[in-house]
Design a protein around this motif. Structure first.
Motif, PDB file in Angstrom:
ATOM      1  N   GLY A   1       1.790   7.890   4.701  1.00 10.17           N
ATOM      2  CA  GLY A   1       2.344   6.791   4.263  1.00 10.17           C
ATOM      3  C   GLY A   1       2.189   5.410   4.626  1.00 10.17           C
ATOM      4  N   PHE A   2       1.319   5.203   5.643  1.00 13.88           N
ATOM      5  CA  PHE A   2       1.243   3.841   6.397  1.00 13.88           C
ATOM      6  C   PHE A   2       0.657   2.737   5.279  1.00 13.88           C
ATOM      7  CE2 PHE A   2       1.365   4.469  11.400  1.00 13.88           C
ATOM      8  CZ  PHE A   2       2.669   5.176  11.212  1.00 13.88           C
ATOM      9  N   PHE A   3      -0.211   3.222   4.521  1.00 10.99           N
ATOM     10  CA  PHE A   3      -0.915   2.355   3.597  1.00 10.99           C
ATOM     11  C   PHE A   3       0.186   1.963   2.492  1.00 10.99           C
ATOM     12  CE2 PHE A   3      -2.584   1.852  -0.898  1.00 10.99           C
ATOM     13  CZ  PHE A   3      -3.323   0.730  -0.986  1.00 10.99           C
ATOM     14  N   VAL A   4       1.080   2.882   1.737  1.00 11.69           N
ATOM     15  CA  VAL A   4       2.008   2.597   0.960  1.00 11.69           C
ATOM     16  C   VAL A   4       3.045   1.605   1.571  1.00 11.69           C
ATOM     17  CG1 VAL A   4       3.506   4.382   0.956  1.00 11.69           C
ATOM     18  CG2 VAL A   4       3.107   3.317  -1.259  1.00 11.69           C
ATOM     19  N   LEU A   5       3.561   1.885   2.963  1.00 10.69           N
ATOM     20  CA  LEU A   5       4.434   1.294   3.551  1.00 10.69           C
ATOM     21  C   LEU A   5       3.940  -0.382   3.685  1.00 10.69           C
ATOM     22  CD1 LEU A   5       5.730   3.562   6.258  1.00 10.69           C
ATOM     23  CD2 LEU A   5       7.019   2.782   4.251  1.00 10.69           C
ATOM     24  N   ARG A   6       2.756  -0.480   4.115  1.00 11.99           N
ATOM     25  CA  ARG A   6       2.189  -1.829   3.805  1.00 11.99           C
ATOM     26  C   ARG A   6       1.951  -2.546   2.875  1.00 11.99           C
ATOM     27  NH1 ARG A   6       1.978  -6.336   6.764  1.00 11.99           N
ATOM     28  NH2 ARG A   6      -0.070  -7.352   6.920  1.00 11.99           N
ATOM     29  N   VAL A   7       1.891  -1.870   1.577  1.00 15.00           N
ATOM     30  CA  VAL A   7       2.082  -2.210   0.085  1.00 15.00           C
ATOM     31  C   VAL A   7       3.580  -2.949  -0.007  1.00 15.00           C
ATOM     32  CG1 VAL A   7       2.124  -1.858  -2.270  1.00 15.00           C
ATOM     33  CG2 VAL A   7       0.223  -0.693  -0.708  1.00 15.00           C
ATOM     34  N   ILE A   8       4.594  -1.757   0.276  1.00 15.55           N
ATOM     35  CA  ILE A   8       5.786  -2.256   0.109  1.00 15.55           C
ATOM     36  C   ILE A   8       6.240  -3.633   1.036  1.00 15.55           C
ATOM     37  CG2 ILE A   8       8.283  -1.403   0.349  1.00 15.55           C
ATOM     38  CD1 ILE A   8       7.193   1.192  -0.083  1.00 15.55           C
ATOM     39  N   ASP A   9       5.721  -3.552   2.388  1.00 19.29           N
ATOM     40  CA  ASP A   9       5.930  -4.574   3.213  1.00 19.29           C
ATOM     41  C   ASP A   9       5.346  -5.784   2.725  1.00 19.29           C
ATOM     42  OD1 ASP A   9       6.488  -6.040   5.721  1.00 19.29           O
ATOM     43  OD2 ASP A   9       4.409  -5.806   6.055  1.00 19.29           O
ATOM     44  N   LEU A  10       4.343  -6.075   2.189  1.00 20.03           N
ATOM     45  CA  LEU A  10       3.749  -7.386   1.505  1.00 20.03           C
ATOM     46  C   LEU A  10       4.539  -7.614   0.306  1.00 20.03           C
ATOM     47  CD1 LEU A  10      -0.175  -6.568   2.288  1.00 20.03           C
ATOM     48  CD2 LEU A  10       1.644  -8.262   3.478  1.00 20.03           C
ATOM     49  N   PHE A  11       4.706  -6.405  -0.568  1.00 16.51           N
ATOM     50  CA  PHE A  11       5.575  -6.979  -2.006  1.00 16.51           C
ATOM     51  C   PHE A  11       6.763  -7.130  -1.569  1.00 16.51           C
ATOM     52  CE2 PHE A  11       8.358  -4.714  -5.138  1.00 16.51           C
ATOM     53  CZ  PHE A  11       7.600  -5.443  -6.182  1.00 16.51           C
ATOM     54  N   GLN A  12       7.683  -6.839  -0.629  1.00 10.60           N
ATOM     55  CA  GLN A  12       8.981  -7.277  -0.540  1.00 10.60           C
ATOM     56  C   GLN A  12       8.868  -8.649   0.200  1.00 10.60           C
ATOM     57  OE1 GLN A  12      11.272  -4.414   1.682  1.00 10.60           O
ATOM     58  NE2 GLN A  12      11.263  -2.882  -0.235  1.00 10.60           N
ATOM     59  N   GLY A  13       7.821  -8.858   1.179  1.00  8.02           N
ATOM     60  CA  GLY A  13       7.700 -10.090   1.652  1.00  8.02           C
ATOM     61  C   GLY A  13       7.351 -11.290   0.721  1.00  8.02           C
ATOM     62  N   SER A  14       6.680 -10.808  -0.112  1.00  3.44           N
ATOM     63  CA  SER A  14       6.472 -12.031  -1.446  1.00  3.44           C
ATOM     64  C   SER A  14       7.435 -12.338  -2.116  1.00  3.44           C
ATOM     65  CB  SER A  14       5.230 -11.237  -2.303  1.00  3.44           C
ATOM     66  OG  SER A  14       5.823 -10.234  -3.034  1.00  3.44           O
ATOM     67  N   GLY A  15       8.828 -11.541  -2.169  1.00  2.00           N
ATOM     68  CA  GLY A  15       9.738 -11.945  -2.968  1.00  2.00           C
ATOM     69  C   GLY A  15       9.614 -11.557  -4.358  1.00  2.00           C
ATOM     70  N   SER A  16       8.560 -10.753  -4.762  1.00  2.00           N
ATOM     71  CA  SER A  16       8.353 -10.263  -6.151  1.00  2.00           C
ATOM     72  C   SER A  16       9.578  -9.344  -6.571  1.00  2.00           C
ATOM     73  CB  SER A  16       6.977  -9.569  -6.194  1.00  2.00           C
ATOM     74  OG  SER A  16       6.943  -9.070  -7.487  1.00  2.00           O
ATOM     75  N   LYS A  17       9.938  -9.512  -7.793  1.00  2.00           N
ATOM     76  CA  LYS A  17      10.986  -8.632  -8.194  1.00  2.00           C
ATOM     77  C   LYS A  17      10.537  -7.651  -9.754  1.00  2.00           C
ATOM     78  CE  LYS A  17      14.279 -10.424  -5.422  1.00  2.00           C
ATOM     79  NZ  LYS A  17      14.595  -9.563  -4.530  1.00  2.00           N
ATOM     80  N   ILE A  18       9.168  -7.682  -9.583  1.00  2.00           N
ATOM     81  CA  ILE A  18       8.660  -7.072 -10.895  1.00  2.00           C
ATOM     82  C   ILE A  18       8.857  -5.494 -10.825  1.00  2.00           C
ATOM     83  CG2 ILE A  18       7.061  -9.023 -11.173  1.00  2.00           C
ATOM     84  CD1 ILE A  18       4.776  -7.188 -10.109  1.00  2.00           C
ATOM     85  N   PRO A  19       8.929  -4.588 -11.747  1.00  2.95           N
ATOM     86  CA  PRO A  19       9.112  -3.283 -11.526  1.00  2.95           C
ATOM     87  C   PRO A  19       7.765  -2.604 -10.992  1.00  2.95           C
ATOM     88  CG  PRO A  19       8.736  -3.931 -13.816  1.00  2.95           C
ATOM     89  CD  PRO A  19       9.197  -5.216 -13.003  1.00  2.95           C
ATOM     90  N   TYR A  20       7.828  -1.492 -10.281  1.00  7.65           N
ATOM     91  CA  TYR A  20       6.668  -0.940  -9.654  1.00  7.65           C
ATOM     92  C   TYR A  20       6.810   0.526  -9.613  1.00  7.65           C
ATOM     93  CZ  TYR A  20       9.742   0.208  -5.793  1.00  7.65           C
ATOM     94  OH  TYR A  20      10.915   0.541  -4.964  1.00  7.65           O
ATOM     95  N   GLN A  21       5.293   1.117  -9.648  1.00  8.92           N
ATOM     96  CA  GLN A  21       5.289   2.608  -9.682  1.00  8.92           C
ATOM     97  C   GLN A  21       4.187   2.996  -8.801  1.00  8.92           C
ATOM     98  OE1 GLN A  21       7.046   4.994 -11.333  1.00  8.92           O
ATOM     99  NE2 GLN A  21       6.126   6.171 -10.053  1.00  8.92           N
ATOM    100  N   PHE A  22       4.418   3.702  -7.591  1.00  5.02           N
ATOM    101  CA  PHE A  22       3.547   4.331  -6.543  1.00  5.02           C
ATOM    102  C   PHE A  22       3.315   5.616  -6.797  1.00  5.02           C
ATOM    103  CE2 PHE A  22       5.483   0.387  -3.796  1.00  5.02           C
ATOM    104  CZ  PHE A  22       4.608  -0.402  -4.743  1.00  5.02           C
ATOM    105  N   SER A  23       2.067   5.991  -6.789  1.00  4.20           N
ATOM    106  CA  SER A  23       1.948   7.569  -6.726  1.00  4.20           C
ATOM    107  C   SER A  23       1.077   7.837  -5.432  1.00  4.20           C
ATOM    108  CB  SER A  23       1.202   7.831  -7.947  1.00  4.20           C
ATOM    109  OG  SER A  23       1.848   7.469  -9.222  1.00  4.20           O
ATOM    110  N   LEU A  24       1.558   8.939  -4.722  1.00  2.00           N
ATOM    111  CA  LEU A  24       0.883   9.146  -3.499  1.00  2.00           C
ATOM    112  C   LEU A  24       0.559  10.524  -3.534  1.00  2.00           C
ATOM    113  CD1 LEU A  24       2.674   6.663  -2.927  1.00  2.00           C
ATOM    114  CD2 LEU A  24       3.201   7.564  -0.488  1.00  2.00           C
ATOM    115  N   VAL A  25      -0.562  10.907  -3.222  1.00  2.00           N
ATOM    116  CA  VAL A  25      -1.223  12.184  -3.537  1.00  2.00           C
ATOM    117  C   VAL A  25      -1.688  12.563  -1.888  1.00  2.00           C
ATOM    118  CG1 VAL A  25      -2.954  13.913  -4.337  1.00  2.00           C
ATOM    119  CG2 VAL A  25      -2.326  11.733  -5.743  1.00  2.00           C
ATOM    120  N   GLU A  26      -1.379  13.729  -1.338  1.00  2.00           N
ATOM    121  CA  GLU A  26      -1.618  14.474  -0.215  1.00  2.00           C
ATOM    122  C   GLU A  26      -1.819  15.787  -0.329  1.00  2.00           C
ATOM    123  OE1 GLU A  26      -2.677  15.211   3.415  1.00  2.00           O
ATOM    124  OE2 GLU A  26      -2.656  12.982   2.492  1.00  2.00           O
TER     125      GLU A  26
END
Length: 267
Positions: free
Chosen positions: A95-120
Protein backbone atom coordinates in the motif's frame (compact mmCIF):
# COMPACT_ATOMS: atom_id res chain seq x y z
CA UNK A 1 40.04 -39.53 -6.85
CA UNK A 2 40.14 -38.40 -3.21
CA UNK A 3 39.33 -34.84 -4.29
CA UNK A 4 36.31 -36.10 -6.23
CA UNK A 5 35.15 -38.09 -3.19
CA UNK A 6 35.52 -35.07 -0.89
CA UNK A 7 33.58 -32.92 -3.37
CA UNK A 8 30.79 -35.51 -3.56
CA UNK A 9 30.53 -35.65 0.24
CA UNK A 10 30.37 -31.84 0.43
CA UNK A 11 27.63 -31.74 -2.18
CA UNK A 12 25.58 -34.33 -0.30
CA UNK A 13 25.98 -32.47 2.99
CA UNK A 14 25.19 -29.07 1.48
CA UNK A 15 21.91 -29.97 -0.16
CA UNK A 16 19.85 -30.57 3.00
CA UNK A 17 21.63 -27.75 4.85
CA UNK A 18 21.01 -25.00 2.27
CA UNK A 19 17.25 -24.60 2.93
CA UNK A 20 17.92 -24.43 6.66
CA UNK A 21 20.59 -21.77 6.17
CA UNK A 22 18.27 -19.72 3.94
CA UNK A 23 15.45 -20.03 6.47
CA UNK A 24 17.71 -19.00 9.36
CA UNK A 25 19.08 -16.05 7.40
CA UNK A 26 15.55 -14.92 6.51
CA UNK A 27 14.46 -15.14 10.15
CA UNK A 28 17.48 -13.12 11.29
CA UNK A 29 16.76 -10.44 8.67
CA UNK A 30 13.08 -10.26 9.67
CA UNK A 31 13.86 -9.99 13.38
CA UNK A 32 16.51 -7.32 12.77
CA UNK A 33 14.13 -5.12 10.75
CA UNK A 34 11.32 -5.53 13.26
CA UNK A 35 13.59 -4.62 16.18
CA UNK A 36 14.58 -1.43 14.36
CA UNK A 37 10.87 -0.48 14.50
CA UNK A 38 11.26 2.14 11.77
CA UNK A 39 8.26 4.41 11.35
CA UNK A 40 7.65 8.05 10.60
CA UNK A 41 4.52 10.20 10.68
CA UNK A 42 4.32 12.63 7.76
CA UNK A 43 2.89 16.15 7.97
CA UNK A 44 -0.31 14.82 6.42
CA UNK A 45 -0.75 12.50 9.41
CA UNK A 46 0.04 9.35 7.43
CA UNK A 47 2.43 7.00 9.25
CA UNK A 48 4.88 4.93 7.23
CA UNK A 49 6.15 1.71 8.78
CA UNK A 50 9.21 -0.08 7.41
CA UNK A 51 9.42 -3.67 8.66
CA UNK A 52 11.69 -5.32 6.07
CA UNK A 53 14.23 -4.60 3.35
CA UNK A 54 11.61 -4.49 0.59
CA UNK A 55 9.62 -1.89 2.54
CA UNK A 56 12.79 0.20 2.78
CA UNK A 57 13.37 0.06 -0.98
CA UNK A 58 9.73 0.90 -1.77
CA UNK A 59 9.70 3.72 0.78
CA UNK A 60 12.73 5.33 -0.85
CA UNK A 61 11.36 4.89 -4.38
CA UNK A 62 7.92 6.29 -3.60
CA UNK A 63 8.36 8.78 -0.74
CA UNK A 64 11.99 9.90 -0.99
CA UNK A 65 12.55 9.82 -4.77
CA UNK A 66 8.91 10.64 -5.53
CA UNK A 67 8.75 8.11 -8.36
CA UNK A 68 4.98 8.54 -8.85
CA UNK A 69 4.58 12.15 -7.73
CA UNK A 70 4.09 13.67 -11.19
CA UNK A 71 1.19 11.39 -12.23
CA UNK A 72 -0.32 11.57 -8.72
CA UNK A 73 -0.28 15.38 -8.68
CA UNK A 74 -1.79 15.52 -12.16
CA UNK A 75 -4.49 13.07 -11.03
CA UNK A 76 -5.25 15.27 -8.02
CA UNK A 77 -5.77 18.20 -10.38
CA UNK A 78 -7.92 16.05 -12.66
CA UNK A 79 -10.02 14.97 -9.70
CA UNK A 80 -10.36 18.56 -8.48
CA UNK A 81 -11.61 19.62 -11.91
CA UNK A 82 -14.21 16.82 -11.89
CA UNK A 83 -15.10 17.20 -8.23
CA UNK A 84 -14.19 13.59 -7.43
CA UNK A 85 -10.93 11.61 -7.32
CA UNK A 86 -10.80 7.99 -8.47
CA UNK A 87 -7.58 5.92 -8.32
CA UNK A 88 -7.09 2.28 -9.37
CA UNK A 89 -3.98 0.53 -8.04
CA UNK A 90 -3.15 -2.79 -9.74
CA UNK A 91 -0.49 -4.59 -7.73
CA UNK A 92 -1.03 -2.69 -4.48
CA UNK A 93 1.45 -4.78 -2.47
CA UNK A 94 1.60 -3.28 1.07
CA UNK A 95 0.00 0.00 0.00
CA UNK A 96 2.85 2.51 -0.18
CA UNK A 97 1.58 3.93 -3.50
CA UNK A 98 -1.91 4.66 -2.16
CA UNK A 99 -0.41 6.02 1.07
CA UNK A 100 1.57 8.46 -1.06
CA UNK A 101 -1.66 9.40 -2.88
CA UNK A 102 -3.40 10.02 0.46
CA UNK A 103 -0.36 11.92 1.76
CA UNK A 104 -0.38 14.33 -1.21
CA UNK A 105 -4.19 14.47 -1.27
CA UNK A 106 -4.44 15.47 2.39
CA UNK A 107 -1.44 17.78 2.06
CA UNK A 108 -3.22 19.65 -0.74
CA UNK A 109 -6.12 20.46 1.57
CA UNK A 110 -8.61 19.02 -0.92
CA UNK A 111 -12.03 18.08 0.44
CA UNK A 112 -13.45 16.42 -2.68
CA UNK A 113 -14.86 12.89 -2.38
CA UNK A 114 -12.54 10.08 -3.41
CA UNK A 115 -12.56 6.39 -4.28
CA UNK A 116 -9.45 4.19 -4.24
CA UNK A 117 -9.53 0.59 -5.48
CA UNK A 118 -6.51 -1.56 -4.54
CA UNK A 119 -5.98 -4.94 -6.22
CA UNK A 120 -3.43 -7.41 -4.82
CA UNK A 121 -2.89 -11.08 -5.69
CA UNK A 122 -0.70 -12.26 -2.81
CA UNK A 123 -2.56 -13.82 0.14
CA UNK A 124 0.21 -12.66 2.45
CA UNK A 125 0.38 -9.08 1.17
CA UNK A 126 -3.39 -8.50 1.03
CA UNK A 127 -3.55 -9.38 4.74
CA UNK A 128 -0.58 -7.10 5.48
CA UNK A 129 -2.14 -4.32 3.39
CA UNK A 130 -5.45 -4.60 5.23
CA UNK A 131 -3.66 -4.54 8.60
CA UNK A 132 -1.57 -1.48 7.71
CA UNK A 133 -4.56 0.52 6.50
CA UNK A 134 -6.68 -0.53 9.49
CA UNK A 135 -3.97 0.59 11.92
CA UNK A 136 -4.41 4.15 10.58
CA UNK A 137 -8.21 3.98 10.38
CA UNK A 138 -8.01 4.21 6.60
CA UNK A 139 -10.31 1.28 5.84
CA UNK A 140 -13.65 2.73 4.75
CA UNK A 141 -16.16 2.68 1.93
CA UNK A 142 -13.77 4.99 0.08
CA UNK A 143 -11.02 2.37 -0.09
CA UNK A 144 -11.88 -0.93 -1.74
CA UNK A 145 -9.50 -3.90 -1.35
CA UNK A 146 -9.75 -6.57 -4.06
CA UNK A 147 -7.92 -9.89 -3.85
CA UNK A 148 -7.07 -11.69 -7.09
CA UNK A 149 -4.65 -12.21 -9.95
CA UNK A 150 -4.55 -9.63 -12.73
CA UNK A 151 -4.15 -10.46 -16.41
CA UNK A 152 -6.62 -13.03 -17.61
CA UNK A 153 -10.34 -12.47 -17.08
CA UNK A 154 -11.03 -15.89 -15.56
CA UNK A 155 -9.37 -19.05 -14.33
CA UNK A 156 -6.79 -19.80 -11.67
CA UNK A 157 -3.05 -19.18 -11.64
CA UNK A 158 -0.15 -19.32 -9.24
CA UNK A 159 1.78 -16.47 -7.70
CA UNK A 160 5.25 -16.97 -6.28
CA UNK A 161 5.66 -15.56 -2.76
CA UNK A 162 9.13 -14.03 -2.56
CA UNK A 163 11.07 -12.94 0.54
CA UNK A 164 11.41 -9.58 -1.27
CA UNK A 165 7.64 -9.14 -1.54
CA UNK A 166 7.89 -6.47 -4.22
CA UNK A 167 8.84 -9.25 -6.65
CA UNK A 168 5.86 -11.54 -6.05
CA UNK A 169 4.93 -12.70 -9.54
CA UNK A 170 3.29 -15.39 -11.68
CA UNK A 171 6.77 -15.81 -13.17
CA UNK A 172 8.85 -17.64 -10.58
CA UNK A 173 11.45 -20.41 -10.39
CA UNK A 174 10.99 -23.90 -9.01
CA UNK A 175 12.56 -23.00 -5.69
CA UNK A 176 9.79 -20.53 -4.89
CA UNK A 177 6.54 -21.57 -3.26
CA UNK A 178 3.55 -20.97 -5.50
CA UNK A 179 0.06 -20.17 -4.21
CA UNK A 180 -3.12 -20.76 -6.20
CA UNK A 181 -5.14 -17.57 -6.72
CA UNK A 182 -8.15 -16.91 -8.94
CA UNK A 183 -7.98 -14.28 -11.67
CA UNK A 184 -10.47 -11.44 -11.35
CA UNK A 185 -12.40 -9.77 -14.16
CA UNK A 186 -11.71 -6.03 -13.94
CA UNK A 187 -14.00 -5.02 -16.81
CA UNK A 188 -16.65 -3.60 -14.49
CA UNK A 189 -14.10 -1.60 -12.50
CA UNK A 190 -12.44 -0.19 -15.62
CA UNK A 191 -15.64 0.64 -17.47
CA UNK A 192 -17.49 2.10 -14.47
CA UNK A 193 -16.68 5.52 -13.05
CA UNK A 194 -14.04 7.66 -14.73
CA UNK A 195 -10.56 6.86 -13.39
CA UNK A 196 -8.12 9.73 -12.88
CA UNK A 197 -5.08 7.46 -12.56
CA UNK A 198 -4.42 3.77 -13.05
CA UNK A 199 -1.17 2.47 -11.57
CA UNK A 200 -0.04 -0.96 -12.77
CA UNK A 201 2.91 -2.82 -11.25
CA UNK A 202 2.17 -6.53 -11.60
CA UNK A 203 5.69 -7.91 -12.01
CA UNK A 204 5.75 -8.94 -15.66
CA UNK A 205 2.02 -9.47 -16.31
CA UNK A 206 1.53 -5.98 -17.77
CA UNK A 207 1.37 -7.22 -21.37
CA UNK A 208 -1.13 -9.97 -20.49
CA UNK A 209 -3.29 -7.35 -18.78
CA UNK A 210 -3.18 -5.01 -21.77
CA UNK A 211 -3.90 -7.80 -24.26
CA UNK A 212 -7.13 -8.53 -22.38
CA UNK A 213 -8.18 -5.05 -21.28
CA UNK A 214 -6.81 -2.41 -23.68
CA UNK A 215 -10.28 -1.83 -25.12
CA UNK A 216 -11.72 -1.33 -21.61
CA UNK A 217 -9.47 1.64 -20.78
CA UNK A 218 -11.67 4.30 -22.37
CA UNK A 219 -12.62 5.83 -19.01
CA UNK A 220 -9.03 5.92 -17.72
CA UNK A 221 -7.56 9.42 -18.04
CA UNK A 222 -3.94 8.54 -17.25
CA UNK A 223 -1.86 5.50 -16.37
CA UNK A 224 1.55 4.69 -14.93
CA UNK A 225 3.14 1.30 -15.62
CA UNK A 226 6.24 -0.39 -14.27
CA UNK A 227 7.60 -2.57 -17.05
CA UNK A 228 9.84 -5.59 -16.47
CA UNK A 229 11.71 -5.83 -19.74
CA UNK A 230 12.84 -9.42 -19.23
CA UNK A 231 9.25 -10.58 -18.69
CA UNK A 232 7.24 -8.43 -21.11
CA UNK A 233 7.96 -6.21 -24.12
CA UNK A 234 7.50 -2.50 -23.23
CA UNK A 235 7.10 -1.58 -26.91
CA UNK A 236 4.16 -3.97 -27.28
CA UNK A 237 2.62 -2.61 -24.08
CA UNK A 238 3.07 0.95 -25.36
CA UNK A 239 1.38 0.04 -28.65
CA UNK A 240 -1.66 -1.33 -26.83
CA UNK A 241 -1.83 1.85 -24.75
CA UNK A 242 -1.65 3.97 -27.91
CA UNK A 243 -4.53 1.96 -29.36
CA UNK A 244 -6.44 2.74 -26.16
CA UNK A 245 -5.89 6.47 -26.73
CA UNK A 246 -2.84 7.20 -24.59
CA UNK A 247 -0.90 9.21 -27.17
CA UNK A 248 1.42 10.94 -24.69
CA UNK A 249 4.08 9.26 -22.58
CA UNK A 250 7.09 9.99 -20.40
CA UNK A 251 9.75 7.75 -18.87
CA UNK A 252 9.79 8.46 -15.14
CA UNK A 253 12.56 6.04 -14.11
CA UNK A 254 14.78 3.54 -15.89
CA UNK A 255 17.02 0.94 -14.25
CA UNK A 256 19.06 -0.78 -16.95
CA UNK A 257 20.77 -3.10 -14.48
CA UNK A 258 17.43 -4.56 -13.35
CA UNK A 259 15.72 -4.12 -16.75
CA UNK A 260 12.87 -2.11 -15.20
CA UNK A 261 11.33 1.17 -16.26
CA UNK A 262 8.40 3.24 -15.01
CA UNK A 263 6.43 5.09 -17.70
CA UNK A 264 3.61 7.60 -17.50
CA UNK A 265 0.86 7.67 -20.15
CA UNK A 266 -1.93 10.18 -20.68
CA UNK A 267 -4.40 11.26 -23.35
Amino acid sequence: MIDDLVKSIKDVVKKPVRPLVRKLRRQIHEQTWRRLNLEWTLRSGITIKVINHCDWVLYNDIFVEGEYDLPIKNALQSGADRGCLNILDLGANVGFFVLRVIDLFQGSGSKIPYQFSLVEASNREIDDLRSRLASQNLLSDNINLIHGLIGQKSGTGQIGEQEFHGMNSVFFNQGTRGTNVEFIDLTGVLEGSEIDLLKCDIEGSELIFLENYWDSLGRVKAAVFEFHHDLCDPSECTEYLRKAGFVNSQVLTSHEKHEISTRYFWR
